[in-house]
Design a protein around this motif. Sequence first.
Motif, short mmCIF file in Angstrom:
data_model
loop_
_atom_site.label_atom_id
_atom_site.label_comp_id
_atom_site.label_asym_id
_atom_site.label_seq_id
_atom_site.Cartn_x
_atom_site.Cartn_y
_atom_site.Cartn_z
N PRO A 214 0.78 -1.01 -0.05
CA PRO A 214 -0.10 0.52 0.14
C PRO A 214 0.85 1.02 0.30
O PRO A 214 2.14 1.17 0.32
N VAL A 215 -0.31 2.90 -0.05
CA VAL A 215 0.87 3.85 -0.54
C VAL A 215 0.31 4.34 1.01
O VAL A 215 -0.75 4.80 0.54
N ARG A 216 0.96 5.77 1.14
CA ARG A 216 0.91 6.79 2.04
C ARG A 216 -0.17 7.90 1.66
O ARG A 216 0.63 8.19 0.66
N VAL A 217 -0.88 8.39 1.50
CA VAL A 217 -2.02 9.69 0.95
C VAL A 217 -1.72 10.48 2.31
O VAL A 217 -2.41 10.04 3.10
N ILE A 218 -1.48 12.18 1.18
CA ILE A 218 -1.16 12.97 2.67
C ILE A 218 -3.10 14.17 1.73
O ILE A 218 -2.84 14.13 0.83
N SER A 219 -4.10 14.13 2.56
CA SER A 219 -5.37 15.00 2.13
C SER A 219 -5.15 15.86 2.92
O SER A 219 -5.12 16.24 4.54
N VAL A 220 -4.70 17.24 2.38
CA VAL A 220 -5.37 18.07 3.01
C VAL A 220 -6.47 19.15 3.47
O VAL A 220 -7.07 19.63 1.55
N GLY A 221 -7.60 18.88 4.26
CA GLY A 221 -8.77 19.52 4.16
C GLY A 221 -10.12 18.56 3.71
O GLY A 221 -11.22 18.85 4.90
N ASN A 222 -9.21 17.30 3.60
CA ASN A 222 -10.32 15.92 3.77
C ASN A 222 -10.14 14.69 3.82
O ASN A 222 -9.28 14.77 3.65
N SER A 223 -11.11 14.60 4.87
CA SER A 223 -10.30 12.81 5.62
C SER A 223 -9.81 11.67 3.88
O SER A 223 -11.22 11.74 3.51
N ILE A 224 -9.00 11.21 4.78
CA ILE A 224 -9.21 10.02 3.32
C ILE A 224 -10.23 9.15 3.51
O ILE A 224 -10.39 8.24 2.28
N GLU A 225 -10.65 9.17 4.50
CA GLU A 225 -12.00 8.01 4.36
C GLU A 225 -13.14 8.56 3.95
O GLU A 225 -13.63 7.93 2.72
N LYS A 226 -13.37 9.37 3.26
CA LYS A 226 -13.57 10.16 2.97
C LYS A 226 -13.49 10.83 1.56
O LYS A 226 -14.55 10.11 0.81
N VAL A 227 -12.39 10.44 1.03
CA VAL A 227 -12.54 11.24 -0.10
C VAL A 227 -12.48 9.18 -0.98
O VAL A 227 -12.90 9.12 -1.82
N LEU A 228 -11.72 8.14 -0.41
CA LEU A 228 -12.30 7.10 -0.59
C LEU A 228 -13.64 6.60 -0.71
O LEU A 228 -13.92 5.69 -1.52
N SER A 229 -15.27 7.11 -0.12
CA SER A 229 -15.94 6.57 0.45
C SER A 229 -16.50 7.01 -1.32
O SER A 229 -17.66 7.07 -1.90
N ASN A 230 -15.97 8.45 -1.87
CA ASN A 230 -16.47 8.47 -2.84
C ASN A 230 -15.05 9.07 -4.03
O ASN A 230 -15.10 10.64 -4.38
N PRO A 231 -14.48 7.92 -4.81
CA PRO A 231 -12.85 8.91 -4.79
C PRO A 231 -13.18 9.12 -5.98
O PRO A 231 -12.85 10.40 -6.90
N LYS A 232 -14.07 9.31 -7.27
CA LYS A 232 -14.96 9.90 -8.57
C LYS A 232 -15.19 11.24 -8.43
O LYS A 232 -15.37 11.97 -9.59
N ASP A 233 -15.43 11.30 -7.40
CA ASP A 233 -15.97 12.61 -7.33
C ASP A 233 -15.30 14.48 -7.85
O ASP A 233 -14.13 14.37 -7.59
N ASN A 234 -15.82 14.69 -7.98
CA ASN A 234 -14.89 16.05 -8.69
C ASN A 234 -14.37 17.34 -7.64
O ASN A 234 -13.41 18.10 -8.20
#
Length: 465
Positions: free
Chosen positions: A196-216
């Motif tokens: 696996p790879v480490r992801v850094i997200s600024v402003g949104n949790s990665i769980e939230k991002v991965l719940s809908n990864p294609k969101d614009n």
Amino acid sequence: SDSGMINEFNAKENNDNLIGIILDKTPFYYESGGQIFDTGVLKLGDDIALTVVSTQSYGGFVLHVGTLTTGMTITVGNEITCHVDYERRGLIAPNHTMTHILNFALRKILLGDNASINTGTASLCDQKGSLVDAEKLRFDFSWSGGLTSKQIEEVENIIKDIINIGHPVYAQTVPLKDAYEIHSLRAVFGEQYPDPVRVISVGNSIEKVLSNPKDNQWSGYSIEFCGGTHLSNTAEAVDFVLVEESGIAKGIRRITALTKTAARESRRVADDLIKRLDDMLLLPGGIELSAKNKVIKAEIDKAVISLVTREIIKQKQAKILDTLKKWNKSREAARLADATTAAEKLANDSVNNKDLFIIESVDIGADNKLGRKMHELIKNINPNIPVFLASADDEGERVGIFAAVPSGNNLNAKEWCDFIISTIGRGKGGGKADFANAIVPTNENNNAVTTINNILEVAKNYLNN
């Protein structure tokens, strides 16, 4: 051993040598991904065993590099306590997080609607390298030309806004395949990432991002692959100033920036320069303004300040230069008139007194053109007299000397000036037998008045010789 590793080391032997220690686990960050290594100490009980000056990856191991404390013996199996220099890391982390935000801001400003394209494929604006240490951040990227002043200001403002809002910074290790599904994810083109790879997200949790990864909507946030050290919130960066933008190769630009205390100090310096320039703008053209401008120009040239502020400073400098140009023009006209009057008086007095030479101090600055002009005016009235003139510049830092000898005279104008320079022990000049000039600098022991008096005395001694 054959592997190059040893089981024990005693500091009584080769105490000045650097050694590398491998631990079963470590909080030290080794140099990678553009980020500088951690430093600190390793302790055996309460005693410092090793002062860590560098942390590197070597042969799949993390190597803690440093010097062993005198008298200390370290052996495989010792229990070590790691003490990272977190104060130093606290200066590195904001530079790394803001490197991510800079990447995001650049694409937003330069690419606009196309900024959300993933870096799985090469694009017009891609990261080409970075350097993150405790003093600064440096970011290299592909782009066709230099950024405009407006673009630089917009990039800096985006980053400052993100700092002021105080976005949380999230870090999470996720499957590589899932991570690549994230809309507008940033990754270095051609880089091989672990799974696996480490992801850094600024402003949104990665769980939230991965719940809908294609969101614009993720195109409005910085989301990158990264294994480095980061802030927990963008507000911890305190401030951001973009201090340099330049080309380093064809199609490759480089930005250097500061955060935290370095950024605040940069703004303090810039604010001080602006205040002084504003005060100078209230002054009339004159010697005082000219002297102040000379001093502040040298400070501005070496100041590490925001390019946005530097543009404001340039505009103020231009107004000051315009004032000085107008003053210089009127002063030159006045000096020419004064030089004409003085030259005519010196020439007429020499005729009336039947002088054999003229050696005088005048007030025409150190301008060679005016010196030559005075000699021509004197020559028109008394063509056969040798003339030597000395005049200080406005700042009292240099004295101009001007020598003219009519044809057929045994004197030599260049030798006259050279004699002055040789006797005084400083200065530089040139010329020919009929006309020569030189500049003699003043110093802490000889101001302009003293220097001129010495020069005139030596000029007379030349005639006696």
